[in-house]
Design a protein around this motif. Structure first.
Motif, short mmCIF file in Angstrom:
data_model
loop_
_atom_site.label_atom_id
_atom_site.label_comp_id
_atom_site.label_asym_id
_atom_site.label_seq_id
_atom_site.Cartn_x
_atom_site.Cartn_y
_atom_site.Cartn_z
N ALA A 160 97.14 41.09 18.62
CA ALA A 160 95.84 41.04 19.28
C ALA A 160 95.40 39.62 19.59
N CYS A 216 92.13 38.66 17.26
CA CYS A 216 92.57 39.13 15.95
C CYS A 216 91.58 38.73 14.86
N ALA A 253 96.99 45.46 16.58
CA ALA A 253 96.96 45.92 17.97
C ALA A 253 96.16 47.21 18.03
N GLU A 254 95.26 47.29 18.98
CA GLU A 254 94.54 48.54 19.20
C GLU A 254 95.48 49.55 19.84
N SER A 274 97.24 48.44 23.93
CA SER A 274 97.48 47.01 23.73
C SER A 274 98.78 46.60 24.39
N SER A 310 100.67 44.39 23.30
CA SER A 310 101.64 44.19 22.22
C SER A 310 102.46 45.46 21.98
N LEU A 368 91.66 47.37 15.04
CA LEU A 368 92.70 46.44 15.45
C LEU A 368 94.05 46.76 14.82
#
Length: 373
Positions: A126, A129, A237-238, A241, A243, A268
């Motif tokens: 994130a 973060c 990471a939501e 995301s 990521s 998150l």
């Protein structure tokens, strides 16, 4: 594949301004016709298979504006170079992307990208973060670098920046894959960090010098991060995301997806927890990561368990101690029945326990000492 000649290099440099990263139709043309023939077809308006008229016209506009010789000179002035498939420095694992393979890569830094990528791990997550996420990314970056692994990320705010800083702090190798030109500092707040990565590691981009990022380009560069590395660690990471896009590319390419768990109450960490539920490797420190992506035998140490004083007792002595009630004193005979041990051995064990500070004797009755509860 042999090393690219000058004509091939110029053609691919031109196409890095013409095709968007990950353009599989364009990648198919490169596989079927080659870079030089593709550039000529655009210049001579000979549409290649699969391109509708509107798209072909847009590509021709871009191709007409490309100045590959100037781009190569501009990159060289910034301390960069342009790599093509087949070059000695080209990381062969990028070929796993098939038609989505980069046309070429613009690189800044003195290290060899191919060698840096041989033992590399992506650490992403994130942008916004938490302190926990930044701490974990930094610890992973530093620990992996100390173990001789290259830390690959995207130079973004949050987890990416923390991972790069962790590697830099211990003098390790790190690679930033950018969604812009290698001479562009994006995000602007990371100008100093990006300069440090260029000095100590490598900056890598598909886009020509001077190009700026767009939202789709951020997502598309994630496939390069995944393909370059042996595995991708996601730190916070939501559920929606970029990521997670990197982790999905890792899975698709046969790389190892990994996630760092967080609080179940944190949005998150929701995306990471979904990854873990779907089979990603759970990692909590650099040793866990190396065990999953390293060579056979590179095992994480068993977690240390604190040794308590009573763990060192003889089993017979420990059995007598465990039989003592928490809040009252008892006789030897009572304890013999409770522990299933004859009275004389019980008496001997009690004296041993008193010498060690576990029990007290009050008027012939035995009880736990104050510090043993």
């Amino acid at each position: 594949m042999t090393r690219a000649d000058d004509e091939e290099r110029l053609a691919r440099a031109a196409l890095s301004r013409t095709l968007e990263p990950g353009d599989e139709l364009g990648g198919g043309w490169l596989e079927s016709h080659g870079a030089v023939a593709t550039v000529r077809a655009l210049a001579e308006d000979r549409p290649l298979p699969g391109a509708d008229p509107q798209r072909w016209a847009g590509l021709r506009l871009r191709a007409a504006a490309a100045r590959p010789g100037e781009d190569l000179a501009r990159a060289a002035e910034a301390g960069g170079r342009f790599l093509c498939p087949g070059d000695a420095e080209w990381p062969g694992q990028l070929d796993d992307l098939g038609p989505a393979r980069p046309v070429g890569l613009w690189v800044r830094g003195t290290a060899s990208l191919r060698l840096a990528a041989l033992r590399s791990v992506a650490v992403v997550g994130a942008r916004a973060c938490t302190e926990y996420g930044a701490h974990m990314a930094s610890v992973l970056g530093a620990g992996l670098a100390e173990r001789g692994w290259t830390v690959v990320s995207g130079a973004a705010y949050g987890v990416d920046g923390a991972a790069h800083r962790g590697a830099l702090a211990v003098g390790g190798a790190t690679v930033a894959v950018l969604a812009c030109g290698v001479d562009v500092a994006y995000p602007p707040g990371h100008r100093e960090l990006i300069a440090r990565v260029a000095e100590q590691g490598l900056l890598v981009a598909e886009l020509a010098p001077g190009d700026h990022p767009t939202r789709p380009r951020f997502l598309l560069r994630n496939r390069v991060i995944a393909a370059l590395t042996r595995g991708t660690v996601v730190v916070e990471a939501e559920t929606r995301s970029g990521s997670l896009v990197t982790a999905r590319w890792a899975t698709r390419l046969g790389r190892q997806p990994m996630g760092v768990p967080g609080p179940v109450t944190s949005g998150l960490s929701a995306g990471v927890h979904r990854m873990l539920r779907d089979g990603a490797g759970l990692v909590t420190d650099p040793a866990d990561v190396v065990e999953l992506v390293g060579r056979m035998g590179e095992l994480a140490p068993e977690p240390a368990t604190p040794v308590l004083p009573r763990d060192l007792l003889h089993p017979d002595t420990a059995r007598v101690l465990e039989a003592l009630p928490a809040r009252r004193a008892v006789t030897v005979d009572w304890l013999a029945r409770a522990s299933g041990t004859p009275p004389e051995p019980v008496r001997a064990r009690l004296h041993e326990l008193r010498a060690l500070g576990f029990v007290d004797c009050v008027r012939g009755h035995w009880q736990l000492s104050a510090g043993s509860h």
